[in-house]
Design a protein around this motif. Sequence first.
Motif, PDB file in Angstrom:
ATOM      1  N   GLU A   1       0.580   7.434  20.777  1.00  0.00           N
ATOM      2  CA  GLU A   1       1.499   7.282  21.915  1.00  0.00           C
ATOM      3  C   GLU A   1       1.848   5.814  22.136  1.00  0.00           C
ATOM      4  O   GLU A   1       3.013   5.456  22.341  1.00  0.00           O
ATOM      5  CB  GLU A   1       0.864   7.873  23.179  1.00  0.00           C
ATOM      6  N   LEU A   2       0.829   4.936  22.065  1.00  0.00           N
ATOM      7  CA  LEU A   2       1.083   3.521  22.260  1.00  0.00           C
ATOM      8  C   LEU A   2       1.937   2.953  21.146  1.00  0.00           C
ATOM      9  O   LEU A   2       2.878   2.220  21.376  1.00  0.00           O
ATOM     10  CB  LEU A   2      -0.243   2.756  22.343  1.00  0.00           C
ATOM     11  N   ILE A   3       1.619   3.313  19.905  1.00  0.00           N
ATOM     12  CA  ILE A   3       2.352   2.770  18.782  1.00  0.00           C
ATOM     13  C   ILE A   3       3.809   3.239  18.831  1.00  0.00           C
ATOM     14  O   ILE A   3       4.727   2.471  18.564  1.00  0.00           O
ATOM     15  CB  ILE A   3       1.685   3.194  17.453  1.00  0.00           C
ATOM     16  N   ASP A   4       4.032   4.491  19.230  1.00  0.00           N
ATOM     17  CA  ASP A   4       5.392   4.985  19.361  1.00  0.00           C
ATOM     18  C   ASP A   4       6.140   4.194  20.427  1.00  0.00           C
ATOM     19  O   ASP A   4       7.324   3.863  20.270  1.00  0.00           O
ATOM     20  CB  ASP A   4       5.401   6.455  19.744  1.00  0.00           C
ATOM     21  N   SER A   5       5.438   3.844  21.519  1.00  0.00           N
ATOM     22  CA  SER A   5       6.081   3.093  22.589  1.00  0.00           C
ATOM     23  C   SER A   5       6.455   1.697  22.121  1.00  0.00           C
ATOM     24  O   SER A   5       7.519   1.180  22.439  1.00  0.00           O
ATOM     25  CB  SER A   5       5.156   3.012  23.807  1.00  0.00           C
TER      26      SER A   5
ATOM     27  N   LEU B   1       1.987  -4.511  29.083  1.00  0.00           N
ATOM     28  CA  LEU B   1       2.563  -3.424  29.864  1.00  0.00           C
ATOM     29  C   LEU B   1       4.089  -3.458  29.825  1.00  0.00           C
ATOM     30  O   LEU B   1       4.736  -2.412  29.904  1.00  0.00           O
ATOM     31  CB  LEU B   1       2.060  -3.497  31.306  1.00  0.00           C
ATOM     32  N   SER B   2       4.661  -4.645  29.669  1.00  0.00           N
ATOM     33  CA  SER B   2       6.123  -4.725  29.546  1.00  0.00           C
ATOM     34  C   SER B   2       6.579  -4.178  28.202  1.00  0.00           C
ATOM     35  O   SER B   2       7.641  -3.548  28.105  1.00  0.00           O
ATOM     36  CB  SER B   2       6.600  -6.169  29.726  1.00  0.00           C
ATOM     37  N   VAL B   3       5.776  -4.387  27.143  1.00  0.00           N
ATOM     38  CA  VAL B   3       6.093  -3.815  25.830  1.00  0.00           C
ATOM     39  C   VAL B   3       6.144  -2.294  25.926  1.00  0.00           C
ATOM     40  O   VAL B   3       6.964  -1.629  25.275  1.00  0.00           O
ATOM     41  CB  VAL B   3       5.063  -4.261  24.778  1.00  0.00           C
ATOM     42  N   LEU B   4       5.273  -1.736  26.765  1.00  0.00           N
ATOM     43  CA  LEU B   4       5.242  -0.291  26.953  1.00  0.00           C
ATOM     44  C   LEU B   4       6.310   0.190  27.937  1.00  0.00           C
ATOM     45  O   LEU B   4       6.406   1.384  28.210  1.00  0.00           O
ATOM     46  CB  LEU B   4       3.865   0.144  27.451  1.00  0.00           C
TER      47      LEU B   4
ATOM     48  N   VAL C   1      -0.041  -9.901  20.990  1.00  0.00           N
ATOM     49  CA  VAL C   1      -0.350  -8.721  21.800  1.00  0.00           C
ATOM     50  C   VAL C   1       0.169  -7.457  21.124  1.00  0.00           C
ATOM     51  O   VAL C   1      -0.537  -6.442  21.033  1.00  0.00           O
ATOM     52  CB  VAL C   1       0.248  -8.861  23.217  1.00  0.00           C
ATOM     53  N   VAL C   2       1.399  -7.509  20.614  1.00  0.00           N
ATOM     54  CA  VAL C   2       1.975  -6.350  19.937  1.00  0.00           C
ATOM     55  C   VAL C   2       1.152  -5.977  18.708  1.00  0.00           C
ATOM     56  O   VAL C   2       0.891  -4.800  18.443  1.00  0.00           O
ATOM     57  CB  VAL C   2       3.442  -6.624  19.557  1.00  0.00           C
ATOM     58  N   ARG C   3       0.715  -6.978  17.944  1.00  0.00           N
ATOM     59  CA  ARG C   3      -0.121  -6.696  16.757  1.00  0.00           C
ATOM     60  C   ARG C   3      -1.436  -6.046  17.164  1.00  0.00           C
ATOM     61  O   ARG C   3      -1.957  -5.185  16.447  1.00  0.00           O
ATOM     62  CB  ARG C   3      -0.385  -7.987  15.971  1.00  0.00           C
ATOM     63  N   ALA C   4      -1.964  -6.442  18.299  1.00  0.00           N
ATOM     64  CA  ALA C   4      -3.235  -5.875  18.756  1.00  0.00           C
ATOM     65  C   ALA C   4      -3.108  -4.394  19.078  1.00  0.00           C
ATOM     66  O   ALA C   4      -4.082  -3.643  18.955  1.00  0.00           O
ATOM     67  CB  ALA C   4      -3.746  -6.637  19.978  1.00  0.00           C
ATOM     68  N   PHE C   5      -1.908  -3.955  19.468  1.00  0.00           N
ATOM     69  CA  PHE C   5      -1.710  -2.532  19.728  1.00  0.00           C
ATOM     70  C   PHE C   5      -1.979  -1.701  18.477  1.00  0.00           C
ATOM     71  O   PHE C   5      -2.474  -0.569  18.556  1.00  0.00           O
ATOM     72  CB  PHE C   5      -0.279  -2.275  20.186  1.00  0.00           C
ATOM     73  N   ALA C   6      -1.626  -2.236  17.321  1.00  0.00           N
ATOM     74  CA  ALA C   6      -1.778  -1.481  16.078  1.00  0.00           C
ATOM     75  C   ALA C   6      -3.235  -1.120  15.822  1.00  0.00           C
ATOM     76  O   ALA C   6      -3.537  -0.059  15.257  1.00  0.00           O
ATOM     77  CB  ALA C   6      -1.220  -2.274  14.908  1.00  0.00           C
ATOM     78  N   ALA C   7      -4.146  -2.004  16.236  1.00  0.00           N
ATOM     79  CA  ALA C   7      -5.566  -1.753  16.004  1.00  0.00           C
ATOM     80  C   ALA C   7      -6.083  -0.586  16.839  1.00  0.00           C
ATOM     81  O   ALA C   7      -7.106   0.011  16.517  1.00  0.00           O
ATOM     82  CB  ALA C   7      -6.384  -3.010  16.314  1.00  0.00           C
TER      83      ALA C   7
END
Length: 305
Positions: free
Chosen positions: A298-302, A262-265, A287-293
């Motif tokens: 919107e998440l990837i842009d964040s 949530l802090s990454v976002l 955690v950041v790599r897991a976002f890519a999956a």
Amino acid sequence: MFIPPSAWFTGFIPDLPTPFDAADAIDLKAFAALCERQIAAGVPAIVVCETTGEAPTLSPAEQELVIRTAVDVARGRVRIIAGALSNATSQVIELARRAEAAGADAVMAVVPAYNKPMQEGMLAHFRSIAGAIGLPVILHDVPSRTLRPLADETLLRLVESRQFVGLRDASADITRPMRLARLLPAGFRLLSGDDVTAFGYIASGGDGAISEVSNIAPDLCRTIFSQVRQGRLQSARYLHRRLVPLIACLSKDSPAALKSGLSVLGLMSPATRLPIVPLDAAAQREVVRAFAAIADEELIDSVGA
């Protein structure tokens, strides 16, 4: 207007973390924003002051403040489920009464940890809590933390009282919905207690999940639930697989990994309270790599911002 728990204790319900600021105080502005984000995503309810919310590190006054904030933000648009965690029945009753006074719609009470009560003790514990308040009570069974499970037989004795409206089931037994469906009263809801078992639990007849990953991807979780309910299991399974790497990260280091995500976002600080510490750099990168999956634009842009 009264809305029965059977109408809102369903689907993916986020278990919110408690944000802290640099001075280790509760960041109410960030917490309110987390609540508003979930409401905008259309969740039916929000859980606060539970395990993910680091409730054992919050004073009773802090817990009441968190609950009041959630209630004020919700303004009746979603239900607020307040955790009441302790292995002392008298302390749970105090927390449950505070939650009721703060405007919560239901209380979630867990099997007492560490002192390992027998089933009769659990029965008396939960009945005492219900007898002390007028709110619906949601049971929480998590044997990995409490060492002793809430037996099916004990659950069936508890639900003789309609004040017990649902179970957060973190037993990892995805056959439980099928086993209990015919035995439970109409309207009693069975939700998976964690994201690891959520898909299998819902596919086996469960009514939803209390979820950490829904804090990050509420829309995707809502779609998965809808697809399962419509019998589109192949589509739901495909979407769920996108969440698996992130679920693995969150379950390994909860709630530090959730706070990191949530802090990454840009939604909150990753700060935690001891004995939980923030993730190290390697775990943060995971955690950041897991976002890519997730492949959510919107998440990837964040993440890339």
